[in-house]
Design a protein around this motif. Structure first.
Motif, PDB file in Angstrom:
ATOM      1  N   LYS A 166       5.333  39.115  17.919  1.00 41.51           N
ATOM      2  CA  LYS A 166       4.601  38.052  19.272  1.00 41.51           C
ATOM      3  C   LYS A 166       6.102  37.539  19.913  1.00 41.51           C
ATOM      4  N   LEU A 167       6.741  36.700  18.560  1.00 41.35           N
ATOM      5  CA  LEU A 167       7.663  35.865  19.915  1.00 41.35           C
ATOM      6  C   LEU A 167       8.819  36.073  20.478  1.00 41.35           C
ATOM      7  N   ARG A 168       9.128  34.999  21.106  1.00 44.94           N
ATOM      8  CA  ARG A 168      10.303  35.107  22.369  1.00 44.94           C
ATOM      9  C   ARG A 168      11.293  34.754  21.690  1.00 44.94           C
ATOM     10  N   LEU A 169      12.516  35.622  21.797  1.00 45.71           N
ATOM     11  CA  LEU A 169      13.554  35.914  20.862  1.00 45.71           C
ATOM     12  C   LEU A 169      14.642  35.175  21.689  1.00 45.71           C
ATOM     13  N   LEU A 170      14.727  34.527  22.912  1.00 45.08           N
ATOM     14  CA  LEU A 170      15.585  33.818  23.474  1.00 45.08           C
ATOM     15  C   LEU A 170      15.225  32.124  23.515  1.00 45.08           C
ATOM     16  N   TYR A 171      13.795  32.337  23.782  1.00 42.16           N
ATOM     17  CA  TYR A 171      13.390  31.117  23.533  1.00 42.16           C
ATOM     18  C   TYR A 171      12.389  30.543  22.797  1.00 42.16           C
ATOM     19  N   GLU A 172      11.853  31.209  21.773  1.00 45.56           N
ATOM     20  CA  GLU A 172      11.378  30.599  20.416  1.00 45.56           C
ATOM     21  C   GLU A 172      11.830  31.090  18.993  1.00 45.56           C
ATOM     22  N   VAL A 173      12.198  31.815  19.155  1.00 46.22           N
ATOM     23  CA  VAL A 173      12.842  32.820  18.165  1.00 46.22           C
ATOM     24  C   VAL A 173      14.632  32.339  17.966  1.00 46.22           C
ATOM     25  N   PHE A 174      14.831  32.309  19.151  1.00 48.71           N
ATOM     26  CA  PHE A 174      17.010  31.565  18.351  1.00 48.71           C
ATOM     27  C   PHE A 174      16.354  30.128  17.912  1.00 48.71           C
ATOM     28  N   PRO A 175      16.082  29.937  19.654  1.00 56.17           N
ATOM     29  CA  PRO A 175      16.837  28.002  18.540  1.00 56.17           C
ATOM     30  C   PRO A 175      16.004  27.742  17.396  1.00 56.17           C
ATOM     31  N   MET A 176      14.426  28.088  16.697  1.00 54.84           N
ATOM     32  CA  MET A 176      14.022  27.576  15.525  1.00 54.84           C
ATOM     33  C   MET A 176      14.850  28.147  14.506  1.00 54.84           C
ATOM     34  N   SER A 177      14.694  29.484  14.700  1.00 50.20           N
ATOM     35  CA  SER A 177      16.080  29.759  13.361  1.00 50.20           C
ATOM     36  C   SER A 177      17.351  28.741  13.167  1.00 50.20           C
ATOM     37  N   TYR A 178      18.350  28.806  15.252  1.00 47.26           N
ATOM     38  CA  TYR A 178      18.887  27.696  14.402  1.00 47.26           C
ATOM     39  C   TYR A 178      18.911  26.368  14.531  1.00 47.26           C
ATOM     40  N   LEU A 179      17.735  25.683  14.264  1.00 51.14           N
ATOM     41  CA  LEU A 179      18.075  24.525  13.807  1.00 51.14           C
ATOM     42  C   LEU A 179      17.227  23.861  12.567  1.00 51.14           C
ATOM     43  N   MET A 180      16.541  25.984  11.693  1.00 50.09           N
ATOM     44  CA  MET A 180      16.261  26.449  10.399  1.00 50.09           C
ATOM     45  C   MET A 180      17.727  26.042  10.015  1.00 50.09           C
ATOM     46  N   GLU A 181      18.712  27.254  10.366  1.00 51.70           N
ATOM     47  CA  GLU A 181      19.494  27.227   9.394  1.00 51.70           C
ATOM     48  C   GLU A 181      20.876  26.109   9.227  1.00 51.70           C
ATOM     49  N   GLN A 182      20.021  24.972  10.571  1.00 48.90           N
ATOM     50  CA  GLN A 182      21.527  23.706  10.760  1.00 48.90           C
ATOM     51  C   GLN A 182      20.268  23.212   9.604  1.00 48.90           C
ATOM     52  N   ALA A 183      19.704  23.428   9.402  1.00 53.40           N
ATOM     53  CA  ALA A 183      18.918  22.371   8.207  1.00 53.40           C
ATOM     54  C   ALA A 183      18.548  22.558   7.156  1.00 53.40           C
TER      55      ALA A 183
END
Ligand code: AFP
Length: 342
Positions: free
Chosen positions: A277-294
């Motif tokens: 359901k979730l949108r790649l550009l403005y939901e999946v990418f930013p949250m994945s970026y934060l998750m990896e950075q954490a």
């Protein structure tokens, strides 16, 4: 008297001070990113104030329009979108914007252009507005190759090319969480000062958590590895304690809890929605970026979420993200399913 504690309370690390400190590490930097971020922060403060006053100002309810995904738009969605579009364009530092609320990307007029591309969901979780559950703004930032020759392809880049990503959560307090590629930091709005103050420096997600978060109402249509993983959360095969289930249904709130407490959040592919359901550009990418950075991981069921290359601006993608070990565990179920030819 706790002099050290007192000193901290009078020497506040505001978000602007924090970003200026970061900027000073790059002598070639001209402060453009700091200016852009200030405008994003201003947008967040405005939306935070609007969310807090929503009941009073009678802002709740439908605006009578539907957005790109055919969802009913709330007044606060419309307002938040306008606030961010205006703040980003007026920063003079953006050339291309993609918003969840706008069908088409916004190409900034040449005179107002800067080098940054911003993708954002101005008010994610809006179906939760009327019951007062936490909602938020999610954003990601890319740099354009050439702001004078900008095309849609400039925003159809994998998430691993993001320069920064973050969210602002409008909840019991207003929290701004950001990564510029050097870890994740969280700031809380002090309403009396009108400033975001660093309260959660260098956020690291626990390596393993005891919470899983997924819309179990979709279980009928899940892929086998997700069904097996969730079963294992409830009835662990290794004799460990079952995990707790927490699901707000507002991505910012679910991800914020996952970052701080650890565990896993999933919006997987299923038979009905093969792209989730979730949108790649403005939901999946930013949250994945934060998750990896954490220190965590983000997986699609097939590979690393940040390596996906979007073909359309409003594309959707499955995502499974959270504590490193928990995502590894899900990956093992996918690998076993593949090995068994499923
Ligand atoms: P809304 O903006 O329509 O409330 O959707 C929120 C969202 O995009 C995301 O924030 C949630 O994680 C997800 O949808 C919840 O989806 P389900 O309601 O299908 O569980």
């Amino acid at each position: 008297m706790d002099h050290e504690g007192e000193a901290k309370r009078t020497d506040l690390m505001t978000i602007t001070r924090f970003v200026l400190n970061e900027q000073s590490k790059y002598p070639e930097s001209r402060g453009d990113f700091t200016i852009l971020l200030n405008h994003i922060v201003l947008g967040c403060k405005y939306v935070c104030s609007a969310v807090n006053k929503a009941g009073l100002a009678k802002l709740l309810g439908l605006a009578g329009e539907t957005n790109v995904q055919g969802e009913e738009q709330k007044k606060l969605d419309v307002l938040s979108n306008e606030v961010f579009v205006n703040a980003l364009i007026s920063s003079g530092r953006t050339c291309l914007l993609v918003s969840e609320e706008l069908e088409e990307a916004v190409f900034v007029k040449p005179k107002q252009r800067g080098k940054y591309i911003v993708v954002f969901d101005p008010l994610d979780g809006s179906s939760n507005i009327e019951c007062g559950v936490s909602i938020g703004t999610i954003f990601g930032i890319y740099a354009a190759k050439d702001k004078d020759k900008i095309t849609l392809d400039d925003v159809l880049q994998p998430g691993n090319r993001m320069l920064a990503a973050g969210y602002c959560m409008y909840g019991s307090s207003c929290m701004f969480v950001i990564s510029t590629g050097h870890g994740v930091n969280g700031f809380t709005l002090d309403p009396s000062l009108g400033e975001f103050i660093l309260t959660h420096p260098n956020i690291k997600i626990p390596k393993k958590g005891n919470i899983y978060s997924v819309n179990e109402g979709n279980a009928k249509n899940w892929e086998k590895p997700i069904t097996e993983y969730v079963d294992n959360c409830k009835f662990p095969q290794d004799g460990s304690s079952p995990k707790s289930l927490r699901y707000v249904g507002s991505m910012v709130a679910d991800i914020h809890r996952t970052l701080l407490y650890g565990g896993i959040f999933m919006y997987p592919a299923d038979k009905k929605s093969p792209d989730g359901k979730l949108r790649l550009l403005y939901e999946v990418f930013p949250m994945s970026y934060l998750m990896e950075q954490a220190g965590g991981q983000a997986f699609t069921g097939k590979g690393r979420a940040l390596d996906l290359v979007p073909k359309k601006i409003h594309e959707r993608s499955p995502v499974i993200l959270g504590s490193y070990d928990d995502v590894e565990h899900v990956k093992a179920f996918y690998a076993a399913s593949k090995a068994n030819g499923a």
